[in-house]
Motif scaffolding. Structure first.
Motif, PDB file in Angstrom:
ATOM      1  N   ALA A  81       0.802  -1.220   0.000  1.00 30.10           N
ATOM      2  CA  ALA A  81       0.000   0.000   0.000  1.00 30.10           C
ATOM      3  C   ALA A  81       0.837   1.273   0.000  1.00 30.10           C
ATOM      4  CB  ALA A  81      -0.958  -0.002   1.189  1.00 30.10           C
ATOM      5  N   PRO A  82       1.771   1.423  -0.945  1.00 32.13           N
ATOM      6  CA  PRO A  82       2.549   2.662  -0.992  1.00 32.13           C
ATOM      7  C   PRO A  82       1.653   3.853  -1.308  1.00 32.13           C
ATOM      8  CG  PRO A  82       2.907   1.369  -2.971  1.00 32.13           C
ATOM      9  CD  PRO A  82       2.100   0.512  -2.049  1.00 32.13           C
ATOM     10  N   ALA A  83       1.866   4.942  -0.591  1.00 36.06           N
ATOM     11  CA  ALA A  83       1.028   6.126  -0.749  1.00 36.06           C
ATOM     12  C   ALA A  83       1.830   7.272  -1.351  1.00 36.06           C
ATOM     13  CB  ALA A  83       0.451   6.538   0.606  1.00 36.06           C
ATOM     14  N   PRO A  84       1.164   8.205  -2.022  1.00 31.52           N
ATOM     15  CA  PRO A  84       1.875   9.359  -2.580  1.00 31.52           C
ATOM     16  C   PRO A  84       2.713  10.073  -1.514  1.00 31.52           C
ATOM     17  CG  PRO A  84      -0.364   9.302  -3.409  1.00 31.52           C
ATOM     18  CD  PRO A  84      -0.273   8.234  -2.356  1.00 31.52           C
ATOM     19  N   LEU A  90       3.703   4.885  -7.932  1.00 29.67           N
ATOM     20  CA  LEU A  90       2.653   4.998  -6.922  1.00 29.67           C
ATOM     21  C   LEU A  90       2.952   6.080  -5.885  1.00 29.67           C
ATOM     22  CD1 LEU A  90       1.953   1.190  -6.441  1.00 29.67           C
ATOM     23  CD2 LEU A  90       0.404   2.861  -7.437  1.00 29.67           C
ATOM     24  N   VAL A  91       4.212   6.262  -5.527  1.00 26.79           N
ATOM     25  CA  VAL A  91       4.528   7.287  -4.517  1.00 26.79           C
ATOM     26  C   VAL A  91       4.613   8.675  -5.135  1.00 26.79           C
ATOM     27  CG1 VAL A  91       5.694   5.617  -3.035  1.00 26.79           C
ATOM     28  CG2 VAL A  91       7.054   6.961  -4.659  1.00 26.79           C
ATOM     29  N   ASP A 111       9.383   5.079   4.827  1.00 26.07           N
ATOM     30  CA  ASP A 111       8.059   4.699   5.328  1.00 26.07           C
ATOM     31  C   ASP A 111       7.802   3.207   5.159  1.00 26.07           C
ATOM     32  OD1 ASP A 111       6.705   7.507   5.732  1.00 26.07           O
ATOM     33  OD2 ASP A 111       7.662   7.591   3.753  1.00 26.07           O
ATOM     34  N   GLU A 148       5.466   8.928  -0.114  1.00 18.58           N
ATOM     35  CA  GLU A 148       6.241   8.059   0.776  1.00 18.58           C
ATOM     36  C   GLU A 148       7.616   7.742   0.198  1.00 18.58           C
ATOM     37  OE1 GLU A 148       3.268   5.615   3.639  1.00 18.58           O
ATOM     38  OE2 GLU A 148       3.712   4.646   1.733  1.00 18.58           O
ATOM     39  N   GLY A 168       7.427  11.541  -3.600  1.00 20.94           N
ATOM     40  CA  GLY A 168       7.968  10.378  -2.917  1.00 20.94           C
ATOM     41  C   GLY A 168       9.252   9.920  -3.583  1.00 20.94           C
TER      42      GLY A 168
END
Length: 246
Positions: free
Chosen positions: A2-5, A26-27, A74, A7, A31
């Protein structure tokens, strides 16, 4: 994972960078991803593939010993890259120090050899010819060294991780491909002799024995062949945990 923007991610055993580049997308631009691998040719390829992805960096390094920034990431991520450490508890403790407080770990690894066709099928095929090859010590570094759930839980606990969870995942794997069914089977046999235990098991055998073994392995994969591919069963763990330093 679940990588988030926004990170920061450390990709352990990144290989040629496919996972790292997917994470980088994805980040996002705010990120970043650092991919590390011990293979210079693979890291060189990853840098080529990532030329247009400025938020992905690659480094030739052993993640268990590399000089990593403290409390920077993260997420620690790996796809089949963490089963080869000589001292896995020490390795994970070292990498955990690069995690932010309450940062998370997510990786996938193989379950047991007997559950994975890419090893089970060829080894079973050669048993009538050369006997059963000696199994490596259960905790020796190797692709199946994390097959035991309790061992993985112990290693990560000793390394300072909490909330350790293992989820079994079973997945079909395309192990050989070709323009025809016969070409796909040949591709699967070639791959089995490159990445599995067959070469070691047959290392001291006469040429005629090796050829007989190849025929048996071919028959094993032929039973799994489709029109242009050989599709086998794979079994792994998806492992997640959290940094114990909250």
């Amino acid at each position: 994972a679940a990588p988030a923007p926004g990170e920061q991610v450390l990709d352990i055993g990144c290989g040629a960078g496919a996972g790292s580049l997917a994470l980088a997308a994805l980040v996002g631009a705010k990120g970043g991803v650092l991919g590390v691998d011990v293979s210079e040719p693979l890291v060189a390829r990853a840098r080529e593939l990532g030329e247009d992805r400025p938020n992905a960096r690659f480094q030739v390094a052993d993640a268990s010993r590399a000089l990593l920034p403290v409390a920077q990431f993260d997420l620690l991520f790996s796809r089949f890259g963490v089963m080869f450490f000589d001292d896995p508890a020490q390795a994970f403790a070292h990498m955990r120090r690069a995690l932010k407080p309450n940062g998370r770990l997510a990786f996938v690894c193989w379950r047991g050899a007997g559950e994975n066709d890419w090893v089970r099928l060829p080894l079973k095929a050669i048993v009538p010819i050369v006997g059963l090859p000696a199994a490596p010590p259960p905790e020796a570094p190797g692709p199946f060294s994390f097959g035991d759930r309790a061992r993985v839980e112990r290693i990560l606990g000793e390394a300072g991780f909490v909330d350790v969870a293992l989820t079994p995942v079973d997945h079909r794997i395309v192990f050989g491909e070709g323009e025809t069914r016969e070409a796909a089977i040949a591709d699967a046999v070639d791959l089995a002799f490159q990445v599995g235990p067959l070469t070691r098991a047959l290392a001291d055998q006469a040429k005629a024995v090796v050829e007989e073994a190849k025929i048996a392995v071919r028959e094993a994969f032929a039973a799994k062949a489709q029109d242009r591919s050989v599709v086998i069963d794979g079994a792994g763990w998806i492992v997640t945990a959290r940094n114990g330093d909250a």
